[in-house]
Motif scaffolding. Sequence first.
Motif, short mmCIF file in Angstrom:
data_model
loop_
_atom_site.label_atom_id
_atom_site.label_comp_id
_atom_site.label_asym_id
_atom_site.label_seq_id
_atom_site.Cartn_x
_atom_site.Cartn_y
_atom_site.Cartn_z
N ARG A 177 0.85 -1.20 0.00
CA ARG A 177 0.00 0.00 0.00
C ARG A 177 0.88 1.25 0.00
NH1 ARG A 177 -5.17 0.55 1.65
NH2 ARG A 177 -5.18 -1.36 2.88
N THR A 178 0.54 2.21 -0.89
CA THR A 178 1.29 3.47 -0.96
C THR A 178 0.32 4.65 -1.04
OG1 THR A 178 1.43 3.31 -3.37
CG2 THR A 178 3.32 2.46 -2.13
N ASP A 179 0.84 5.86 -0.73
CA ASP A 179 0.01 7.06 -0.87
C ASP A 179 0.30 7.75 -2.21
OD1 ASP A 179 2.43 8.39 -0.60
OD2 ASP A 179 1.99 9.25 1.37
N CYS A 224 3.88 7.71 -3.23
CA CYS A 224 4.49 6.36 -3.24
C CYS A 224 5.19 6.03 -1.91
CB CYS A 224 5.45 6.18 -4.42
SG CYS A 224 4.61 6.16 -6.00
N ARG A 225 4.79 6.72 -0.83
CA ARG A 225 5.34 6.38 0.49
C ARG A 225 4.59 5.16 1.02
NH1 ARG A 225 8.27 10.87 2.50
NH2 ARG A 225 7.77 12.81 1.38
N THR A 226 5.32 4.26 1.67
CA THR A 226 4.68 3.11 2.32
C THR A 226 4.33 3.49 3.75
OG1 THR A 226 6.75 2.24 3.23
CG2 THR A 226 6.20 1.57 0.97
N PHE A 262 9.85 3.86 0.31
CA PHE A 262 8.90 4.08 -0.78
C PHE A 262 8.74 2.77 -1.56
CE2 PHE A 262 10.69 8.23 0.08
CZ PHE A 262 9.70 9.17 -0.24
N ALA A 263 7.65 2.67 -2.33
CA ALA A 263 7.48 1.52 -3.23
C ALA A 263 6.88 2.03 -4.53
CB ALA A 263 6.59 0.46 -2.60
N THR A 272 3.22 -2.29 -6.41
CA THR A 272 2.22 -1.44 -5.75
C THR A 272 0.82 -1.59 -6.36
OG1 THR A 272 2.62 0.49 -7.15
CG2 THR A 272 3.98 0.27 -5.18
N GLN A 282 6.43 7.16 -11.56
CA GLN A 282 6.54 7.08 -10.10
C GLN A 282 8.00 7.19 -9.66
OE1 GLN A 282 4.53 3.31 -9.48
NE2 GLN A 282 2.72 4.34 -8.69
#
Length: 360
Positions: free
Chosen positions: A295-297, A300-302, A308-309, A314, A326
């Motif tokens: 899950r990322t925002d 792309c922060r986890t 990050f992912a 993702t 990204q």
Amino acid sequence: MKEISCKLLVIGAGPGGYICAIRAGQLGVDTVIVEAGKPGGTCLNVGCIPSKALIHAAEEFEKVAHMAGGKSPLGISVTAPVLDLARTVAWKDGIVSRLNSGVAGLLKKAGVKTVQGWATFRDGKTVEVETETGSQVIRAETIVIATGSAPVELSFLPFGGPVISSTEALALSEVPKKLAVVGGGYIGLELGMAFAKMGAEVTVVEALPRVLAQYDAELTRPVVKRLAALGIEVMTGAKAKGLSTKGDALLVETSDGKSGKVAADKILVTVGRKPVTEGWGLEQIDLDRAGKFIRTDDQCRTSMRGVFAIGDVTGEPMLAHRAMAQGEMVAEIVAGHKRSWDKRSIPAVCFTDPELVTAG
């Protein structure tokens, strides 16, 4: 055991990872990238690039075969063409190799250090890499996970022998006489149509009521028409059940519940892709998941600070250019720029014949 430290560590040198590392290097961020295979990831090595090369070769072969049948309105006639698939694949491999070198060169030019090997997390700031020369520990302020995806394997049709994934399909030395394709999505139809143009007898087995179900039916009609013109048999509402005892046919169950067989030299399974979330220590850092994906925002922060992912790991859409966008954004965030990610209108192309284009 050797140890190195850096500001940014990128795990995986696919389209998302290498673009992230190159952009970070250009912005003066001390960057290390780790990759177990060749740079370029699935897209360059066993996905977009090799499949488009094979599709191009198939189109050229079909044109000449059309002329050989005396059907050219231009009045061009030739003797029956012969395809040496091993040579076609060698040509494709040459393109891939050249682009591998190009990616490696761009990483070097941006000042990125490349570590060849398999990375495993120790904690949220540290990974251990198994390289040819032993273990290397890398400590980083920020880590980007770009481990990508892999073909989904069916338990009753495991890869091996006549059962192949798209990876093996792109490396065959000869065109199968009879090819069964399990899954009527874009990967199955792109490759199925290419092999039909090269002379294979192709049957597509799709469990849903229609092929390319993720696209509007109106958009897919010309493709369905072309499948018929190429002599490809499409079985919709049909489920693959396994391999025959002799290994020369695919067992299927049709929509009316009847059992049947599809004779095949090769069975290409293209039922989707899954994120690569195992084997690199995800359990050590315990990130929030969205189903199978990380899950990322919108940046792309986890769920873990400093991790990050990006890309296929993702979630959907699993597209190289999405991962690239990204990766570029994350590199700029790490370098102190203000950026966020808007996924509303990502374009996508399905390289069937005719091609389909969507956005949003």
